[in-house]
Design a protein around this motif. Structure first.
Motif, PDB file in Angstrom:
ATOM      1  N   PRO A 193      39.163  62.245  37.016  1.00 33.76           N
ATOM      2  CA  PRO A 193      39.373  63.537  36.594  1.00 33.76           C
ATOM      3  C   PRO A 193      40.669  63.595  35.698  1.00 33.76           C
ATOM      4  O   PRO A 193      41.588  63.387  36.067  1.00 33.76           O
ATOM      5  N   GLN A 194      40.600  64.096  34.340  1.00 30.56           N
ATOM      6  CA  GLN A 194      41.592  64.407  33.740  1.00 30.56           C
ATOM      7  C   GLN A 194      43.027  65.241  34.307  1.00 30.56           C
ATOM      8  O   GLN A 194      44.009  64.934  33.816  1.00 30.56           O
ATOM      9  N   ASP A 195      42.449  65.988  35.213  1.00 33.88           N
ATOM     10  CA  ASP A 195      43.464  66.916  35.694  1.00 33.88           C
ATOM     11  C   ASP A 195      44.238  66.097  36.642  1.00 33.88           C
ATOM     12  O   ASP A 195      45.646  65.992  36.760  1.00 33.88           O
ATOM     13  N   VAL A 196      43.701  65.041  36.973  1.00 33.83           N
ATOM     14  CA  VAL A 196      44.265  64.130  38.268  1.00 33.83           C
ATOM     15  C   VAL A 196      45.629  63.240  37.299  1.00 33.83           C
ATOM     16  O   VAL A 196      46.575  63.117  37.794  1.00 33.83           O
ATOM     17  N   LEU A 197      44.869  62.681  36.217  1.00 31.32           N
ATOM     18  CA  LEU A 197      45.518  62.027  35.277  1.00 31.32           C
ATOM     19  C   LEU A 197      46.771  62.780  34.919  1.00 31.32           C
ATOM     20  O   LEU A 197      47.988  62.087  34.673  1.00 31.32           O
ATOM     21  N   LYS A 198      46.480  63.719  34.628  1.00 36.16           N
ATOM     22  CA  LYS A 198      47.854  64.835  33.914  1.00 36.16           C
ATOM     23  C   LYS A 198      48.956  64.862  34.843  1.00 36.16           C
ATOM     24  O   LYS A 198      50.104  64.790  34.579  1.00 36.16           O
ATOM     25  N   ARG A 199      48.378  65.309  36.009  1.00 37.42           N
ATOM     26  CA  ARG A 199      49.368  65.417  37.280  1.00 37.42           C
ATOM     27  C   ARG A 199      50.138  63.925  37.395  1.00 37.42           C
ATOM     28  O   ARG A 199      51.443  63.939  37.532  1.00 37.42           O
ATOM     29  N   LEU A 200      49.295  62.729  37.401  1.00 36.96           N
ATOM     30  CA  LEU A 200      50.041  61.573  37.964  1.00 36.96           C
ATOM     31  C   LEU A 200      51.040  61.266  36.867  1.00 36.96           C
ATOM     32  O   LEU A 200      52.157  60.834  37.283  1.00 36.96           O
ATOM     33  N   TYR A 201      50.617  61.557  35.460  1.00 32.05           N
ATOM     34  CA  TYR A 201      51.747  61.062  34.366  1.00 32.05           C
ATOM     35  C   TYR A 201      52.499  62.052  33.642  1.00 32.05           C
ATOM     36  O   TYR A 201      52.806  61.853  32.663  1.00 32.05           O
ATOM     37  N   HIS A 202      52.304  63.366  34.418  1.00 33.21           N
ATOM     38  CA  HIS A 202      53.107  64.380  33.691  1.00 33.21           C
ATOM     39  C   HIS A 202      52.919  64.614  32.081  1.00 33.21           C
ATOM     40  O   HIS A 202      53.797  64.723  31.426  1.00 33.21           O
ATOM     41  N   ILE A 203      51.540  64.733  32.162  1.00 31.35           N
ATOM     42  CA  ILE A 203      51.409  64.876  30.697  1.00 31.35           C
ATOM     43  C   ILE A 203      50.531  66.484  30.534  1.00 31.35           C
ATOM     44  O   ILE A 203      49.717  66.896  31.495  1.00 31.35           O
ATOM     45  N   ASN A 204      50.862  67.246  29.677  1.00 30.66           N
ATOM     46  CA  ASN A 204      50.617  68.462  29.506  1.00 30.66           C
ATOM     47  C   ASN A 204      49.603  68.615  28.408  1.00 30.66           C
ATOM     48  O   ASN A 204      49.191  67.500  27.883  1.00 30.66           O
ATOM     49  N   ASP A 205      48.827  69.816  28.179  1.00 29.78           N
ATOM     50  CA  ASP A 205      47.693  69.899  27.402  1.00 29.78           C
ATOM     51  C   ASP A 205      48.083  69.888  25.485  1.00 29.78           C
ATOM     52  O   ASP A 205      47.359  69.264  25.106  1.00 29.78           O
ATOM     53  N   GLN A 206      49.248  70.212  25.554  1.00 28.01           N
ATOM     54  CA  GLN A 206      49.986  69.923  24.204  1.00 28.01           C
ATOM     55  C   GLN A 206      49.968  68.399  23.794  1.00 28.01           C
ATOM     56  O   GLN A 206      49.669  67.825  22.771  1.00 28.01           O
ATOM     57  N   GLU A 207      50.284  67.440  24.789  1.00 26.57           N
ATOM     58  CA  GLU A 207      50.524  66.116  24.412  1.00 26.57           C
ATOM     59  C   GLU A 207      49.248  65.437  24.592  1.00 26.57           C
ATOM     60  O   GLU A 207      49.127  64.349  23.764  1.00 26.57           O
ATOM     61  N   GLY A 208      48.002  65.975  25.262  1.00 25.02           N
ATOM     62  CA  GLY A 208      46.893  65.376  25.200  1.00 25.02           C
ATOM     63  C   GLY A 208      46.784  64.233  26.136  1.00 25.02           C
ATOM     64  O   GLY A 208      47.652  63.868  26.741  1.00 25.02           O
ATOM     65  N   CYS A 209      45.517  64.166  26.689  1.00 24.52           N
ATOM     66  CA  CYS A 209      45.303  63.156  27.761  1.00 24.52           C
ATOM     67  C   CYS A 209      44.092  62.454  27.505  1.00 24.52           C
ATOM     68  O   CYS A 209      42.900  62.985  27.160  1.00 24.52           O
ATOM     69  N   CYS A 210      44.047  61.099  27.761  1.00 23.04           N
ATOM     70  CA  CYS A 210      42.655  60.131  27.806  1.00 23.04           C
ATOM     71  C   CYS A 210      41.938  60.344  26.524  1.00 23.04           C
ATOM     72  O   CYS A 210      40.786  60.684  26.823  1.00 23.04           O
TER      73      CYS A 210
END
Length: 210
Positions: A193-210
């Motif tokens: 889940p992207q929410d898991v990766l965002k929390r794990l790597y401290h990535i916010n929606d503005q920075e983008g993920c995955c």
């Protein structure tokens, strides 16, 4: 009576042998069926009367690998029961690691094996991270050896930006398994889940993920 029972239990437990380490990621017990296919924890054994000396030797590690076939500039050649049949059930794997200039075996783990690496040519920076977050690194020159404990994240890097390097590793399992940290986290085929990766790597929606 109770003391005798406890003594007998202790003696019995002292004779219990743990299960061998699995050679697959899992071995699920199938329902009972007369047509059930059997999945072995390893390979079938050849008729001992048909074994020859060629079953115990291989030239698989004698040939240089193509380090230009991937962006990491490395090539790993493994001994397997396909190219070295006598390896079956011995709990061993050998690998040849060819490095192009600045080639790197990125951080990864072998869940079923410890690894010992010998540098044969060039200079390698190697290291691992223990479970407390402590990092151990070392430069390896030809003839020098380094050991990676079982299941810990480790890496190998050719620090020479112009020349190749070569190493040979031994691993303590017929099927050590390999998981690359970056691929496990970001491979699009793995639906973490992207929410898991965002929390794990401290990535916010503005920075983008995955």
């Amino acid at each position: 009576m109770l003391i005798n029972f406890l003594l007998a239990f202790i003696l019995l437990m002292g004779r219990v042998i743990s299960d061998p380490d699995p050679l697959q990621d899992y071995c699920v017990s199938p329902p009972h069926s007369p047509h059930q296919h059997i999945f072995l924890n390893g390979d079938l054994c050849k008729d001992p009367t048909k074994v020859t000396v060629s079953d115990f030797t291989t030239s698989a590690l004698s040939k240089p690998g193509n380090t230009r076939a991937n962006p990491f500039m490395i090539n790993v050649t493994l001994t397997t029961t396909a190219n070295l049949p006598g390896l079956n059930t011995m709990g061993l794997t050998m690998s040849r690691i060819d490095f192009g200039a600045s080639g790197v075996v990125s951080p990864h783990v072998h869940p079923r094996a410890s690894e010992v690496t010998v540098c044969l040519d060039g200079v390698l920076l190697v290291g691992f991270v223990d479970t407390s977050g402590r990092v151990f690194t070392q430069e390896l020159h030809p003839g020098e050896t380094f050991v990676f404990p079982k299941g810990l994240i480790h890496f190998l890097y050719n620090i020479d930006t112009a020349s190749s390097a070569l190493a040979v590793s031994g691993l303590t399992s017929q099927n050590p398994g390999t998981q690359f940290v970056s691929l496990v986290s970001f491979d699009s085929k793995l639906l973490i889940p992207q929410d898991v990766l965002k929390r794990l790597y401290h990535i916010n929606d503005q920075e983008g993920c995955c």
